[in-house]
Design an enzyme around this catalytic site. Structure first.
Site, PDB file in Angstrom:
ATOM      1  N   SER A   1     -17.384  21.200  17.750  1.00  0.00           N
ATOM      2  CA  SER A   1     -17.311  22.118  18.557  1.00  0.00           C
ATOM      3  C   SER A   1     -17.645  23.304  17.414  1.00  0.00           C
ATOM      4  O   SER A   1     -17.076  23.493  17.233  1.00  0.00           O
ATOM      5  CB  SER A   1     -17.069  22.383  20.124  1.00  0.00           C
ATOM      6  OG  SER A   1     -16.074  20.587  20.400  1.00  0.00           O
TER       7      SER A   1
ATOM      8  N   HIS B   1     -14.296  23.732  15.090  1.00  0.00           N
ATOM      9  CA  HIS B   1     -13.049  22.909  15.900  1.00  0.00           C
ATOM     10  C   HIS B   1     -13.908  21.314  15.719  1.00  0.00           C
ATOM     11  O   HIS B   1     -14.555  21.248  16.011  1.00  0.00           O
ATOM     12  CB  HIS B   1     -12.745  23.443  16.685  1.00  0.00           C
ATOM     13  CG  HIS B   1     -11.180  22.784  16.918  1.00  0.00           C
ATOM     14  ND1 HIS B   1     -10.400  22.658  16.647  1.00  0.00           N
ATOM     15  CD2 HIS B   1     -11.316  21.397  17.811  1.00  0.00           C
ATOM     16  CE1 HIS B   1      -9.323  21.859  16.986  1.00  0.00           C
ATOM     17  NE2 HIS B   1     -10.022  20.696  17.574  1.00  0.00           N
TER      18      HIS B   1
ATOM     19  N   ASP C   1      -8.889  27.611  20.777  1.00  0.00           N
ATOM     20  CA  ASP C   1      -9.608  26.793  21.445  1.00  0.00           C
ATOM     21  C   ASP C   1     -10.079  26.238  22.164  1.00  0.00           C
ATOM     22  O   ASP C   1     -10.982  25.373  22.079  1.00  0.00           O
ATOM     23  CB  ASP C   1      -9.639  25.119  20.146  1.00  0.00           C
ATOM     24  CG  ASP C   1      -8.859  25.027  18.768  1.00  0.00           C
ATOM     25  OD1 ASP C   1      -9.943  26.133  18.107  1.00  0.00           O
ATOM     26  OD2 ASP C   1      -7.559  24.339  18.488  1.00  0.00           O
TER      27      ASP C   1
ATOM     28  N   ASN D   1     -16.062  30.142  16.202  1.00  0.00           N
ATOM     29  CA  ASN D   1     -14.842  29.331  15.789  1.00  0.00           C
ATOM     30  C   ASN D   1     -15.640  28.087  15.483  1.00  0.00           C
ATOM     31  O   ASN D   1     -16.592  27.357  16.397  1.00  0.00           O
ATOM     32  CB  ASN D   1     -14.063  29.440  16.235  1.00  0.00           C
ATOM     33  CG  ASN D   1     -12.977  27.948  15.452  1.00  0.00           C
ATOM     34  OD1 ASN D   1     -12.434  28.493  13.818  1.00  0.00           O
ATOM     35  ND2 ASN D   1     -12.048  27.457  16.325  1.00  0.00           N
TER      36      ASN D   1
HETATM   37  C1  GAR Z   1     -13.062  22.153   9.511  1.00  0.00           C
HETATM   38  O1  GAR Z   1     -13.029  20.286   9.446  1.00  0.00           O
HETATM   39  C2  GAR Z   1     -12.926  22.942  10.290  1.00  0.00           C
HETATM   40  O2  GAR Z   1     -13.062  22.439  11.255  1.00  0.00           O
HETATM   41  C3  GAR Z   1     -11.053  22.645  10.564  1.00  0.00           C
HETATM   42  O3  GAR Z   1     -11.012  22.457   9.023  1.00  0.00           O
HETATM   43  C4  GAR Z   1     -11.914  22.332   8.319  1.00  0.00           C
HETATM   44  C5  GAR Z   1     -11.607  23.348   7.305  1.00  0.00           C
HETATM   45  O4  GAR Z   1     -12.840  22.823   6.196  1.00  0.00           O
HETATM   46  N1  GAR Z   1     -11.442  24.096  11.198  1.00  0.00           N
HETATM   47  C6  GAR Z   1      -9.997  23.557  12.353  1.00  0.00           C
HETATM   48  O5  GAR Z   1      -9.130  22.774  11.980  1.00  0.00           O
HETATM   49  C7  GAR Z   1      -9.343  25.040  12.663  1.00  0.00           C
HETATM   50  N2  GAR Z   1      -8.587  25.012  13.974  1.00  0.00           N
HETATM   51  P1  GAR Z   1     -13.538  23.846   5.487  1.00  0.00           P
HETATM   52  O6  GAR Z   1     -12.626  24.480   4.489  1.00  0.00           O
HETATM   53  O7  GAR Z   1     -13.772  22.946   4.121  1.00  0.00           O
HETATM   54  O8  GAR Z   1     -14.956  24.020   5.880  1.00  0.00           O
END
Ligand code: GAR
Length: 215
Positions: A135, A108, A144, A106
């Protein structure tokens, strides 16, 4: 290495992985994209790269077990080695995580173990940290909480709000995730006593400073 990418929304991290995987010699192949929302914008990126995508809409299933059974069926059908969560906003059950033990990663948006969960950028600003970041980690049964594969730090700047900080972190995410997927696909990530050790990679410089000490 055959990879499935799971998304819930915009899919900019998916796009960075698709771009990396399109480079000659990149060791991972993205074979399918699965969204748990039919309106996930990232589905357009899969189409643009000619990658098969599916929607497994969690709202169509009675409970999490039924949703995850459908997800497992889709993943089994694709013959994949690794699952990359990229903005996938459903918590996966212990049973699902055990089914794919050490084969789910994942990204995060924080320097874990700081700020697990949601609203990481606002919480980082409220805490007054000077360095924030992202991360890539293995997914285990703690949200996480799995072994960290790689991290990228960004400086918190005067006047940042959650949006400006998120944008700076997102740029780092787009560099970090393809790098970590490469390390995984090259079989250079070893899990040792709950920690991920990277083989054959030069160590980063010994410290990052914010404020920058050169002034
Ligand atoms: C990203 O910032 C990712 O790190 C976060 O959601 C966003 C997705 O953006 N993920 C989380 O918060 C997971 N808990 P994206 O759809 O443009 O890749």
């Amino acid at each position: 290495m055959k990879v499935a990418v799971l998304i819930s929304g915009r899919g900019s991290n998916l796009r960075s992985l698709l771009e990396a995987a399109a480079e000659p010699g990149y060791p991972a192949e993205i074979v399918c994209v699965i969204a748990n929302r039919p309106d996930a914008g990232g589905l357009d990126h899969a189409a643009a790269f000619g990658i098969a995508s599916q929607v497994v809409d969690h709202k169509s299933y009675a409970d999490r077990a039924a949703f995850e059974a459908a997800l497992t069926e889709a993943l089994d059908g694709a013959g994949i080695d690794l699952i990359c969560l990229a903005g996938f906003m459903r918590v996966l059950s212990g049973a699902f995580v055990r089914r794919w033990k050490n084969r789910i990663v994942n990204i995060h948006p924080s320097l874990l173990p700081l700020f697990p969960g949601l609203d990481t950028h606002a919480r980082a600003l409220a805490a007054g940290v000077k360095l924030h970041g992202c991360s890539v980690h293995f997914v285990n049964e703690t949200v996480d909480g799995g072994a960290i594969i790689g991290q990228a730090a960004v400086a918190v700047q005067t006047g940042d709000d959650a949006e400006s900080l998120a944008a700076r972190v997102l740029e780092a995410e787009h560099r970090l995730y393809p790098l970590c997927l490469r390390l995984l696909a090259e079989d250079r990530v070893r899990l040792d006593d709950g920690q991920a050790r990277i083989e054959g990679t030069p160590e980063a410089g010994s410290a990052l400073f914010s404020p920058d000490l050169s002034a």
